[in-house]
Design an enzyme around this catalytic site. Sequence first.
Site, mmCIF file in Angstrom:
data_model
loop_
_atom_site.group_PDB
_atom_site.id
_atom_site.type_symbol
_atom_site.label_atom_id
_atom_site.label_comp_id
_atom_site.label_asym_id
_atom_site.label_seq_id
_atom_site.Cartn_x
_atom_site.Cartn_y
_atom_site.Cartn_z
ATOM 1 N N GLU A 23 45.404 72.559 73.117
ATOM 2 C CA GLU A 23 45.254 73.536 74.431
ATOM 3 C C GLU A 23 45.465 74.969 74.204
ATOM 4 O O GLU A 23 45.530 75.625 75.457
ATOM 5 C CB GLU A 23 46.325 73.030 75.282
ATOM 6 C CG GLU A 23 47.681 73.466 75.234
ATOM 7 C CD GLU A 23 48.630 72.883 73.929
ATOM 8 O OE1 GLU A 23 49.405 73.405 73.596
ATOM 9 O OE2 GLU A 23 47.889 72.281 73.114
ATOM 10 N N CYS A 73 52.735 68.211 70.819
ATOM 11 C CA CYS A 73 53.896 68.845 69.849
ATOM 12 C C CYS A 73 55.236 68.175 70.002
ATOM 13 O O CYS A 73 55.196 66.857 69.854
ATOM 14 C CB CYS A 73 53.890 70.336 70.341
ATOM 15 S SG CYS A 73 54.765 71.149 68.727
ATOM 16 N N HIS A 97 48.140 71.853 68.832
ATOM 17 C CA HIS A 97 47.862 72.438 69.969
ATOM 18 C C HIS A 97 46.429 72.675 70.390
ATOM 19 O O HIS A 97 45.719 73.975 70.165
ATOM 20 C CB HIS A 97 48.572 73.821 70.252
ATOM 21 C CG HIS A 97 50.151 73.627 70.043
ATOM 22 N ND1 HIS A 97 50.848 73.369 71.164
ATOM 23 C CD2 HIS A 97 50.964 73.699 69.035
ATOM 24 C CE1 HIS A 97 52.130 73.205 71.051
ATOM 25 N NE2 HIS A 97 52.328 73.520 69.696
#
Length: 183
Positions: free
Chosen positions: A127, A37, A125
Amino acid sequence: MGGPMGIYDEQEYCWLAKEKEYIQLAIADKKVVLGICLGSQLISDALGGRVRPGRNKEIGWFPISKTEAGKSSAILKAMPDEMMVFHWHGDQFEVPAGSHCLGESAVTPNQILLHKDRVLGLQFHFEATEQSTHSMLKHLRDELKEEGPFIQSEEDIISGLSNCAQGNHVMFSILDRLAEIEV
């Protein structure tokens, strides 16, 4: 990782200038670098790319697709050609000279940046977990009140949490591939 600031907010977040210098040094030293990001935007900036506000904010679960370069990239081997990923960004990066775009979405043309097979920027994202997504919703909820075709409701974001497992699987595969690179 991400944050509510932009790469150009150095007056308010003085650490950004040092962060950019550190990224430039790591790249120059041929280190493996991963930015997610805001991190991807900082990488683009460090490599001479522009970062600017996108036409639309992208917040929620939206698909990304591999580009032709992404389809042939070993680093994305575990990623299907198209998959649903979690986004929470308003800015977007330009792919700097000498780098490649490996992924795109309908609203943000540059979602995955790869430079010299060892510097990777992810605009979204992989993650994201259920816990981290709930935390983002708790702390950044006001951004969901904004109008926009690519801003989902809190309910829609929560209903997409089942996508976390696939994103995490791809993220671990990417991390394994980055760990194999000799520094």
